[in-house]
Design a protein around this motif. Structure first.
Motif, PDB file in Angstrom:
ATOM      1  N   LYS A  87      -7.136   9.225   4.138  1.00  0.00           N
ATOM      2  CA  LYS A  87      -6.011   9.901   3.507  1.00  0.00           C
ATOM      3  C   LYS A  87      -4.675   9.465   4.098  1.00  0.00           C
ATOM      4  N   LYS A  88      -4.647   9.231   5.388  1.00  0.00           N
ATOM      5  CA  LYS A  88      -3.388   8.854   6.035  1.00  0.00           C
ATOM      6  C   LYS A  88      -2.977   7.424   5.703  1.00  0.00           C
ATOM      7  N   GLU A  89      -3.951   6.528   5.517  1.00  0.00           N
ATOM      8  CA  GLU A  89      -3.626   5.129   5.219  1.00  0.00           C
ATOM      9  C   GLU A  89      -3.311   4.921   3.752  1.00  0.00           C
ATOM     10  N   GLY A  90      -3.947   5.657   2.869  1.00  0.00           N
ATOM     11  CA  GLY A  90      -3.621   5.590   1.459  1.00  0.00           C
ATOM     12  C   GLY A  90      -4.423   4.577   0.665  1.00  0.00           C
ATOM     13  N   TYR A  91      -3.746   3.920  -0.268  1.00  0.00           N
ATOM     14  CA  TYR A  91      -4.378   3.042  -1.243  1.00  0.00           C
ATOM     15  C   TYR A  91      -3.644   1.716  -1.296  1.00  0.00           C
ATOM     16  N   LEU A  92      -4.357   0.685  -1.752  1.00  0.00           N
ATOM     17  CA  LEU A  92      -3.727  -0.601  -1.982  1.00  0.00           C
ATOM     18  C   LEU A  92      -4.328  -1.239  -3.221  1.00  0.00           C
TER      19      LEU A  92
ATOM     20  N   THR B 108       0.580   5.992   0.167  1.00  0.00           N
ATOM     21  CA  THR B 108      -0.124   7.262   0.006  1.00  0.00           C
ATOM     22  C   THR B 108       0.490   7.999  -1.173  1.00  0.00           C
TER      23      THR B 108
ATOM     24  N   SER C  31       0.849  -1.193   0.000  1.00  0.00           N
ATOM     25  CA  SER C  31       0.000   0.000   0.000  1.00  0.00           C
ATOM     26  C   SER C  31       0.881   1.238   0.000  1.00  0.00           C
TER      27      SER C  31
ATOM     28  N   SER D  26       3.972   9.253  -0.087  1.00  0.00           N
ATOM     29  CA  SER D  26       5.023   8.230   0.010  1.00  0.00           C
ATOM     30  C   SER D  26       5.413   7.707  -1.364  1.00  0.00           C
TER      31      SER D  26
ATOM     32  N   SER E 130      -9.310   1.903  -1.231  1.00  0.00           N
ATOM     33  CA  SER E 130      -8.899   2.816  -0.189  1.00  0.00           C
ATOM     34  C   SER E 130      -8.540   2.014   1.049  1.00  0.00           C
ATOM     35  N   ALA E 131      -7.429   2.368   1.672  1.00  0.00           N
ATOM     36  CA  ALA E 131      -6.971   1.629   2.850  1.00  0.00           C
ATOM     37  C   ALA E 131      -7.477   2.260   4.137  1.00  0.00           C
ATOM     38  N   GLY E 132      -8.507   3.072   4.080  1.00  0.00           N
ATOM     39  CA  GLY E 132      -9.097   3.619   5.290  1.00  0.00           C
ATOM     40  C   GLY E 132      -9.251   5.118   5.300  1.00  0.00           C
TER      41      GLY E 132
END
Length: 88
Positions: free
Chosen positions: A73-78, A39, A37, A42, A69-71
């Motif tokens: 804005k802070k967790e980002g994408y996967l 952001t 995953s 990153s 979506s991983a949760g």
């Protein structure tokens, strides 16, 4: 989760650029083959592209169903499991 070992990343990068064009999409996709995953910040720091272009790729792929979506804005994408199986 088991990832494939990429034996020739330079050749893979060239093939992805021929598929997606020479823009952020090929680099972002290659990032998700290596990482679980990320952001937009990153990813942009690791692939040396501006955050806005990375973010627009991520949002487009989220709407298309390629990424999840991983949760927030802070967790980002996967990369979704279905998309990973389809591309592999």
């Amino acid at each position: 989760m088991s990832f494939l070992q990429i034996k020739n990343p330079a050749l893979l990068r060239l093939r992805l650029r021929s598929l997606f064009g020479q823009n952020a999409r090929a680099e972002v996709f290659l990032y998700f083959l290596y990482h679980d995953s990320g952001t937009s910040l990153s990813i942009s720091r690791e692939i040396f592209l501006d955050q806005k272009s990375v973010y627009s790729v991520l949002r487009g792929w989220l709407e298309a169903g390629i990424l999840e979506s991983a949760g927030g804005k802070k967790e980002g994408y996967l990369l979704s499991e279905q998309s990973r199986r389809d591309w592999m």
